[in-house]
Design an enzyme around this catalytic site. Structure first.
Site, short mmCIF file in Angstrom:
data_model
loop_
_atom_site.label_atom_id
_atom_site.label_comp_id
_atom_site.label_asym_id
_atom_site.label_seq_id
_atom_site.Cartn_x
_atom_site.Cartn_y
_atom_site.Cartn_z
N GLU A 35 0.76 -1.13 -0.21
CA GLU A 35 -0.21 -0.03 0.03
C GLU A 35 1.00 1.18 -0.14
OE1 GLU A 35 -3.55 1.00 -0.49
OE2 GLU A 35 -2.31 2.90 -0.38
N CYS A 43 -12.16 4.22 0.06
CA CYS A 43 -13.38 4.09 1.01
C CYS A 43 -13.38 4.78 2.30
CB CYS A 43 -13.91 2.83 1.03
SG CYS A 43 -15.53 2.71 1.92
N CYS A 48 -16.30 6.96 0.77
CA CYS A 48 -17.65 6.67 1.54
C CYS A 48 -17.45 7.24 3.01
CB CYS A 48 -17.77 5.25 1.54
SG CYS A 48 -17.08 4.12 0.55
N LYS A 51 -17.04 10.88 3.73
CA LYS A 51 -18.13 11.68 3.09
C LYS A 51 -19.23 11.44 3.90
CE LYS A 51 -20.75 9.19 0.51
NZ LYS A 51 -20.68 8.77 -0.55
N TYR A 99 -7.81 -1.57 10.01
CA TYR A 99 -7.47 -2.31 8.81
C TYR A 99 -6.35 -2.98 8.94
CZ TYR A 99 -11.66 -1.37 6.12
OH TYR A 99 -12.96 -1.40 5.35
N ALA A 115 4.26 -0.83 -5.56
CA ALA A 115 4.89 -1.88 -5.88
C ALA A 115 4.13 -1.85 -7.53
CB ALA A 115 4.35 -3.29 -5.31
N TYR A 179 -23.01 11.27 -8.42
CA TYR A 179 -23.06 11.04 -6.81
C TYR A 179 -22.03 11.90 -6.04
CZ TYR A 179 -20.13 7.33 -5.73
OH TYR A 179 -18.71 6.28 -5.31
N GLU A 183 -23.24 15.00 -3.72
CA GLU A 183 -23.07 14.67 -2.32
C GLU A 183 -22.21 15.83 -1.87
OE1 GLU A 183 -23.40 9.80 -2.05
OE2 GLU A 183 -21.43 10.82 -2.08
N GLY A 263 -16.06 12.42 -12.52
CA GLY A 263 -15.74 10.77 -12.84
C GLY A 263 -14.44 10.55 -12.28
N ASP A 305 -12.25 -1.15 -8.33
CA ASP A 305 -12.15 -0.20 -9.18
C ASP A 305 -11.29 -0.22 -10.39
OD1 ASP A 305 -14.03 1.09 -7.66
OD2 ASP A 305 -13.14 2.85 -7.00
N THR A 313 -17.65 -0.22 -3.15
CA THR A 313 -16.90 -0.88 -1.91
C THR A 313 -17.50 -2.02 -1.78
OG1 THR A 313 -16.19 1.12 -0.73
CG2 THR A 313 -16.47 -0.90 0.52
N HIS A 438 -46.74 0.72 10.49
CA HIS A 438 -47.38 2.10 10.53
C HIS A 438 -46.80 2.98 11.89
CE1 HIS A 438 -50.33 5.29 9.55
NE2 HIS A 438 -50.90 4.96 10.75
N GLU A 443 -43.66 2.21 4.68
CA GLU A 443 -45.04 1.56 4.58
C GLU A 443 -45.82 1.55 3.00
OE1 GLU A 443 -48.47 2.57 7.04
OE2 GLU A 443 -47.48 4.28 7.28
C1 LIG Z 1 -15.75 10.70 -2.58
C2 LIG Z 1 -16.19 9.04 -2.69
C3 LIG Z 1 -17.14 8.66 -2.21
C4 LIG Z 1 -17.47 7.50 -2.40
N1 LIG Z 1 -18.52 6.97 -1.79
C5 LIG Z 1 -19.17 5.54 -1.81
C6 LIG Z 1 -20.14 5.02 -1.03
O1 LIG Z 1 -20.70 5.79 -0.68
N2 LIG Z 1 -20.50 3.94 -1.24
C7 LIG Z 1 -19.62 2.76 -2.14
O2 LIG Z 1 -19.84 1.75 -1.97
N3 LIG Z 1 -18.45 3.24 -2.64
C8 LIG Z 1 -18.17 4.71 -2.60
N4 LIG Z 1 -16.95 5.25 -3.22
C9 LIG Z 1 -16.28 4.29 -3.85
C10 LIG Z 1 -15.48 3.22 -3.19
O3 LIG Z 1 -14.67 4.15 -2.44
C11 LIG Z 1 -14.35 2.60 -4.17
O4 LIG Z 1 -15.37 1.84 -5.15
C12 LIG Z 1 -13.60 1.57 -3.42
O5 LIG Z 1 -12.71 2.14 -2.46
C13 LIG Z 1 -12.80 0.46 -4.44
O6 LIG Z 1 -12.14 -0.10 -3.58
P1 LIG Z 1 -10.88 -0.77 -4.23
O7 LIG Z 1 -10.34 -1.95 -3.37
O8 LIG Z 1 -11.01 -1.19 -5.77
O9 LIG Z 1 -9.96 0.59 -4.54
P2 LIG Z 1 -9.38 1.56 -3.31
O10 LIG Z 1 -9.99 1.58 -2.05
O11 LIG Z 1 -9.17 2.89 -4.21
O12 LIG Z 1 -7.72 0.77 -2.97
C14 LIG Z 1 -6.77 0.91 -3.81
C15 LIG Z 1 -5.56 1.32 -2.93
O13 LIG Z 1 -4.43 0.90 -3.79
C16 LIG Z 1 -3.18 1.53 -3.62
N5 LIG Z 1 -2.41 1.69 -4.58
C17 LIG Z 1 -2.67 2.14 -5.85
N6 LIG Z 1 -1.65 1.88 -6.68
C18 LIG Z 1 -0.60 1.19 -5.97
C19 LIG Z 1 0.80 0.82 -6.16
N7 LIG Z 1 1.06 0.86 -7.35
N8 LIG Z 1 1.48 0.08 -4.96
C20 LIG Z 1 0.81 0.25 -3.95
N9 LIG Z 1 -0.30 0.73 -3.63
C21 LIG Z 1 -1.09 1.43 -4.70
C22 LIG Z 1 -3.85 3.07 -3.32
O14 LIG Z 1 -3.04 3.99 -2.42
C23 LIG Z 1 -5.35 2.60 -2.56
O15 LIG Z 1 -5.13 2.83 -1.16
C24 LIG Z 1 -16.86 6.61 -3.09
C25 LIG Z 1 -15.54 6.99 -3.80
C26 LIG Z 1 -15.39 8.33 -3.57
C27 LIG Z 1 -14.11 8.85 -4.34
#
Ligand SMILES: Cc1cc2nc3c(=O)[nH]c(=O)nc-3n(C[C@H](O)[C@H](O)[C@H](O)COP(=O)(O)OP(=O)(O)OC[C@H]3O[C@@H](n4cnc5c(N)ncnc54)[C@H](O)[C@@H]3O)c2cc1C
Length: 462
Positions: A35, A43, A48, A51, A99, A115, A179, A183, A263, A305, A313, A438, A443
């Site tokens: 990481e 998240c 999430c 937020k 975590y 990495a 969204y 938000e 986006g 993602d 998430t 109710h 409802e």
């Molecule tokens: C503002 C905002 C609000 C959101 N609200 C919601 C919500 O309400 N509900 C919901 O379900 N989802 C929400 N999401 C989306 C959600 O956060 C993502 O879908 C989710 O975090 C994706 O998880 P992931 O494991 O794919 O990636 P991530 O959680 O993004 O984790 C990827 C990790 O990889 C690390 N990384 C990247 N490249 C490298 C590398 N080469 N070497 C080492 N580490 C690396 C990054 O630092 C990061 O920590 C929100 C997103 C945002 C931006």
């Protein structure tokens, strides 16, 4: 000497990577997780969770305003932005710790560094070390897109910076209609900022049910948020602490903050994907994967993602879990991406599961719509001018409820429960047979007897 240093190397300690690492380690795999920023990923650190904390804080303004009708006299209130940010940071640091501990307790090892792939089994860490892994999981997430390099784009922030502003901006301009844009528009407005949303399309929340889109827009506008559609920001000027956003319709808006939430793009750059033989999905720019989340390189999988399938998430978590069970737990499982409930934590919030009316009408020959919008009981006393929208989309041939869309306070909580029924293929008759609870808003979901619209496709005419 063992051929591989680890059985699994996970790139990215976010929602998906952490789940996969823990489950794989539980199945006995030797796991390493890299990481580069903070454990927990988007998240937990800048998505999430922070937020939702901001949403909860900003919604208190509505509670305070509603109190008078119930007899409360509340002295003039003040709000302190730095306190909110500091308390949020404390909570995020606590979660990051949890975590980290949970991953370590599972037996997986965390390396706090970037990495990248050197080949299909070799990782190079930013520390200079290399690690040989039998399998690699790419879970690098996504990052905010800032769009075209318009003049002055460097003055705009993304959601990443919005969590760390030193002070509450008095006037905010947000470009985007999804969204995250909405938000933050409601968060800032709730805390008292004057907010303008700029969106290039004809209405906000593209992809959501049309009734949801218009209802949310009306409610946000009634709450004082300006929404300008059919235009974009073409240039941003800075004058000291103030910004001017010049719009494509020829007008300009002065503000203290310009935010882009247009986006997100999958984090695929500079990861060594080409050298490892990993193909990109030409349709969405994410890593191309099959139903098992396997990439074009047989030893490498990708989830969350970075695959740009459904960026939520719980989806990343489910995909990470399925990968670990399949590859290390001798329990092959594919993720079913249908009927994923989702929310927009705008104010009022949106909860939705299943098909929109438009999608259902394209898919089924007969569609029944049950729709109501009404004044919530609380508003009768508070005097707030707001309405709740509830809508069920039913496949007329099978009577199955294929979509549920709600706008109103606690919509997300309601839809989480309704999603169970939709996933179980409940029929409208099942909804009707369910007793009302109710007095609640929810409802209405079991008391709408007569369709408000029925669409029958004339097959012969096609
Ligand atoms: C503002 C905002 C609000 C959101 N609200 C919601 C919500 O309400 N509900 C919901 O379900 N989802 C929400 N999401 C989306 C959600 O956060 C993502 O879908 C989710 O975090 C994706 O998880 P992931 O494991 O794919 O990636 P991530 O959680 O993004 O984790 C990827 C990790 O990889 C690390 N990384 C990247 N490249 C490298 C590398 N080469 N070497 C080492 N580490 C690396 C990054 O630092 C990061 O920590 C929100 C997103 C945002 C931006």
């Amino acid at each position: 000497m063992a051929e591989f240093d680890v059985d699994l190397f996970v790139i990215g300690g976010g929602s998906g990577g952490v789940r996969a690492a823990r489950i794989a380690a539980g199945h006995g795999a030797r796991v390493m997780v890299a990481e580069e920023y903070r454990m927990g990923g988007t998240c937990v650190i800048r998505g999430c969770v922070p937020k939702k904390l901001f949403v909860l804080g900003s919604h208190i303004r509505h509670e305070i305003a509603d109190a008078a009708g119930f007899g409360w006299t509340i002295p003039p209130v003040t709000f302190n932005w730095p306190t909110l940010v500091a308390n949020k940071d404390k909570e995020i640091a606590r979660l990051e710790g949890i975590y980290t501990t949970n991953v370590e307790k599972s037996g997986a090892r965390i390396v706090k560094t970037r990495a990248v792939l050197e080949d299909a089994h070799t990782l190079r860490l930013a520390t200079g070390e290399t690690v040989k892994a039998k399998y690699v999981l790419v879970a690098t997430g996504s990052a905010p897109s800032m769009g075209d390099a318009i003049p002055g784009i460097e003055h705009a922030i993304s959601s990443d910076q919005a969590f760390h502003l030193p002070e509450l901006p008095r006037r905010v301009v947000i470009q985007g209609g999804g969204y995250i844009a909405l938000e933050f528009a409601c968060i800032f407005a709730g805390f008292g900022s004057d907010v303008t949303v700029i969106y290039r399309g004809d209405n906000i929340l593209r992809g959501f049910d049309e009734d949801v889109r218009s209802h949310v827009r009306r409610e946000m506008e009634m709450d004082g948020i300006t929404i300008l559609t059919g235009c974009t920001i073409g240039k941003i000027d800075r004058h000291g602490r103030e910004f001017t956003a010049h719009l494509s319709n020829g007008s300009s808006i002065a503000s203290d903050l310009v935010m882009f939430a247009i986006g997100r793009h999958p984090n695929v750059a500079n990861l060594g994907l080409e050298t490892a033989g990993i193909a990109i999905n030409p349709r969405n720019g994410g890593i191309a994967v099959d139903g098992w989340s396997k990439t074009s390189a047989p030893s490498i999988y990708a989830i969350g993602d970075v695959t740009h399938r459904i960026n939520l998430t719980p989806v990343a978590i489910r995909e990470g879990h399925a990968f670990a069970d399949t590859v290390f737990g001798k329990r092959p499982v594919q993720v079913d991406h249908s009927n994923i409930p989702t929310a927009v934590f705008s104010q009022p919030e949106v909860g939705t599961v299943g098909l929109t009316e438009t999608q259902a009408r394209a898919q089924f020959s007969r569609v029944d719509i049950y729709r109501t919008d009404f004044r919530p009981i609380k508003s009768t006393m508070s005097g707030r001018d707001t309405r709740i929208l509830m809508k069920l989309v039913v496949d007329g041939a099978t009577d199955r409820v294929v979509g549920c869309h709600i706008v109103g306070d606690t919509a997300a909580e309601i839809v989480q429960a309704v999603a169970i029924a939709v996933k179980m293929k409940a029929t409208k008759a099942d909804f009707d047979a369910t007793f009302a609870l109710h007095p609640t808003a929810a409802e209405e979901l079991v008391t709408m007897r007569t369709p408000t619209a029925r669409y029958v496709r004339d097959e012969a005419a096609e």
